[in-house]
Design an enzyme around this catalytic site. Structure first.
Site, PDB file in Angstrom:
ATOM      1  N   LYS A 280       0.839  -1.203   0.000  1.00 28.34           N
ATOM      2  CA  LYS A 280       0.000   0.000   0.000  1.00 28.34           C
ATOM      3  C   LYS A 280       0.870   1.248   0.000  1.00 28.34           C
ATOM      4  CE  LYS A 280      -3.949  -1.896   2.568  1.00 28.34           C
ATOM      5  NZ  LYS A 280      -4.992  -1.658   1.560  1.00 28.34           N
ATOM      6  N   ARG A 354     -10.351 -11.619   1.828  1.00 29.93           N
ATOM      7  CA  ARG A 354     -11.142 -12.735   1.286  1.00 29.93           C
ATOM      8  C   ARG A 354     -10.369 -14.040   1.367  1.00 29.93           C
ATOM      9  NH1 ARG A 354     -11.600  -9.461  -4.244  1.00 29.93           N
ATOM     10  NH2 ARG A 354     -11.318  -7.794  -2.733  1.00 29.93           N
TER      11      ARG A 354
HETATM   12  N1  BES Z   1      -8.192  -3.845   4.346  1.00 27.56           N
HETATM   13  C1  BES Z   1      -8.306  -3.440   3.000  1.00 27.56           C
HETATM   14  C2  BES Z   1      -9.600  -2.664   2.720  1.00 27.56           C
HETATM   15  C3  BES Z   1      -9.626  -1.267   3.242  1.00 27.56           C
HETATM   16  C4  BES Z   1      -8.899  -0.269   2.615  1.00 27.56           C
HETATM   17  C5  BES Z   1     -10.431  -0.942   4.297  1.00 27.56           C
HETATM   18  C6  BES Z   1      -8.972   1.025   3.088  1.00 27.56           C
HETATM   19  C7  BES Z   1     -10.503   0.341   4.756  1.00 27.56           C
HETATM   20  C8  BES Z   1      -9.766   1.337   4.152  1.00 27.56           C
HETATM   21  C9  BES Z   1      -8.291  -4.654   2.085  1.00 27.56           C
HETATM   22  O1  BES Z   1      -7.521  -5.712   2.501  1.00 27.56           O
HETATM   23  C10 BES Z   1      -7.759  -4.201   0.775  1.00 27.56           C
HETATM   24  O2  BES Z   1      -6.628  -3.807   0.736  1.00 27.56           O
HETATM   25  N2  BES Z   1      -8.585  -4.256  -0.263  1.00 27.56           N
HETATM   26  C11 BES Z   1      -8.191  -3.818  -1.538  1.00 27.56           C
HETATM   27  C12 BES Z   1      -8.749  -4.792  -2.522  1.00 27.56           C
HETATM   28  C13 BES Z   1      -8.224  -4.593  -3.927  1.00 27.56           C
HETATM   29  C14 BES Z   1      -6.740  -4.904  -3.983  1.00 27.56           C
HETATM   30  C15 BES Z   1      -8.982  -5.479  -4.864  1.00 27.56           C
HETATM   31  C16 BES Z   1      -8.775  -2.420  -1.741  1.00 27.56           C
HETATM   32  O3  BES Z   1      -9.891  -2.161  -1.295  1.00 27.56           O
HETATM   33  O4  BES Z   1      -8.084  -1.592  -2.326  1.00 27.56           O
HETATM   34 MN    MN Z   2      -5.517  -5.496   1.889  1.00 22.84          MN
END
Ligand code: BES
Ligand code: MN
Ligand code: ZN
Length: 505
Positions: A280, A354
């Site tokens: 990230k 997931r």
């Molecule tokens: N934990 C995150 C989702 C999230 C992001 C929650 C920001 C709250 C604030 C999750 O694991 C994630 O990173 N999801 C990705 C999925 C994508 C790579 C398909 C996302 O939402 O960007």
């Molecule tokens: Mn994630």
């Protein structure tokens, strides 16, 4: 903070209550509630309204001292808007204003004598419940990690609700339930706010064990070896880059009949989500300590219902680990085999929620559940879709699931912890296609929260299931950064409803 019921009857009227402060309502047409009238033998409250010192608008408040002919030291006038059937929103503003003022008063006790019975479509118990949660929410401080805690100055410590004697017994039950719910919410907030170097998978497991001792629950913690034996290849692939050992937590409350099928709550327990190799960006990455918000919420819900000793069988299941990059981390393109046997191409290691949930959702089949609800900070896309007001609620679209969805939506509304239904449809499933495995773990940029739910759906076909995406609701960013405790109120209200139905049977 201590909450109790002050019974009202012919002998014990508002004017006789000896207390530091009594809160009563006034309306925006300058009329007084029944309780306010009872304290206004000399017309002092009426005069305050006439003078314009208080408008009567919802949430307005004015503190008066030494009124004639009453036992209370202070009277807090609280605006409730229009008289008659009071809206939920206006009543909530009034409750919050009351709780806020109580928090700044010289110590001691207070009585809330608002027209609890006059809220449209709700009853006195709802109003008391709301007040207790608002007061406890305002009193919570995320200062566990501060070396010097700010001293608590003043504030009312003992709060009683003036209720007609006939309703006192049910109001007392409500007080106990609201305190238990507040305790659950507080546990959830605390776990969420703790940093990831303290709140590790092991810490979550120890919290579950501690709860088991305190509330006579049974806790079982599975470690890496046991997860390997169970063939949880998807969950384990997320832990590859981390030195913190994964924990798989199973916590059971057996309050129902032995043969009754359990309600299973599954919580995403990523104690830190760096994204892994699909790392990230740095900005606000600290907030990914909240990626165990689902786990914290199902533990908090368990804390609440265990304290209430609800006559239900409830099982909490938490796949807990970190998502970290390293030389041993899972790489984009790696293919893993889930416990269900379905293979997954990990196209993005940041779609890890997931991957841990799918194995947990397969594991819970063994409980032959009445239903399964998972709560997960699953997708940023859910925040894009719904913002921070509603959690995303996903179920299949058949009669059984429509009924469950409606029950959860209603529980959320009653608890002031709302969700909004989102679609699960076959047309979205196509986005998960992989050339090399049974599915990919991402569905492209469109409808990200829906494709995430569709992924989970593939692992839940043996039982009734609902998914709550709490990415936008579990915590707040910015100056007020902190866990909200959601969706504990929704889940607890849902289970309270189920317990009520069980008792009626
Ligand atoms: N934990 C995150 C989702 C999230 C992001 C929650 C920001 C709250 C604030 C999750 O694991 C994630 O990173 N999801 C990705 C999925 C994508 C790579 C398909 C996302 O939402 O960007
Ligand atoms: Mn994630
Ligand atoms: Zn995540």
């Amino acid at each position: 903070m201590d909450f109790s019921i002050k019974p009202l009857d012919a002998k014990n009227g508002y004017a006789t209550f000896k207390t530091g402060c009594i809160a009563v309502a006034v309306f925006d047409d300058k009329t007084l509630s029944a309780a306010a009238k009872a304290l206004d033998s000399k017309g002092e409250i009426q005069a305050a309204l006439k003078s314009g010192d208080i408008t009567g608008k919802p949430g307005s408040a004015l503190l008066l001292r030494n009124l004639s002919g009453i036992a209370a030291e202070r009277v807090l006038l609280v605006g409730l808007g229009k008289p008659g059937a009071i809206t939920e929103k206006d009543f909530t503003s009034a409750l919050q204003a009351t709780a806020r003022t109580f928090a700044t008063l010289g110590g001691g006790d207070a009585i809330v004598a608002l027209p609890f019975d006059s809220v449209a479509k709700r009853d006195a118990n709802w109003a008391i419940h709301c007040f207790i949660l608002a007061a406890r929410d305002g009193a919570y401080r995320p200062d566990t990690m501060k070396s010097k805690k700010e001293p608590v100055t003043g504030g009312v410590k003992k709060i009683a609700f003036a209720i007609d004697t006939k309703q006192a017994a049910s109001a007392r039950e409500t007080v106990a339930q609201a305190i238990a719910t507040a305790n659950g919410i507080e546990l959830t907030k605390e776990l969420g706010n703790l940093p990831a170097n303290v709140c590790t998978p092991t810490y979550l497991a120890n919290t579950a064990k501690k709860m088991a001792r305190e509330f006579k629950l049974t806790a079982e913690i599975l470690d890496r070896k046991q997860l390997q034996a169970l063939k949880m290849g998807s969950f384990l692939s997320v832990t590859n880059g981390s030195v913190e050992p994964p924990k798989f937590i199973v916590l059971k409350h057996s309050g129902g009949k032995a043969k009754e099928a359990p309600i299973v709550l599954v919580g995403k327990g990523i104690t830190f989500d760096s994204g892994g190799i699909s790392i990230k960006p740095g900005a606000a990455m600290d907030e990914m300590k909240y990626d165990m918000g689902g786990a914290a919420a199902v533990l908090g819900t368990m804390r609440a219902i265990a304290e209430m000793n609800l006559p239900l069988n409830v099982i909490v299941v938490i796949p807990a680990c970190e998502n970290m990059p390293s030389g041993s981390a899972t790489k984009p393109g790696d293919i893993v085999t889930s416990m269900s046997g379905q293979t997954i191409e990990v196209l993005n290691t940041d779609a890890e929620g997931r991957l841990v949930l799918c194995d947990a959702l397969t594991y819970v089949e063994r409980f032959k559940p009445a239903l399964v609800i998972d709560a997960a900070t699953l997708t940023g896309a859910c925040i894009t879709a719904l913002g921070h007001h509603n959690s995303g609620l996903f179920t299949r679209n058949d009669d059984v699931h429509d009924a469950l969805a409606n029950e959860l939506l209603a529980a959320g509304k009653a608890a002031g912890d709302t969700a909004w239904r989102m679609p699960i449809e076959d047309s979205y499933q196509e986005q998960l296609k992989s050339n090399f495995a049974d599915m990919g773990n991402i569905g492209g940029p469109a409808a990200g929260s829906v494709t995430a739910a569709c992924f989970l759906e593939r692992y839940t076909r043996k039982y009734t299931w609902a998914h709550l995406d709490i990415a936008g609701t579990a915590w707040k960013s910015g100056a007020a950064k902190g866990s909200t405790g959601r969706p504990v109120p929704l889940l607890t209200a849902f289970l309270l409803g189920r317990a009520k139905a069980a008792k009626a049977r």
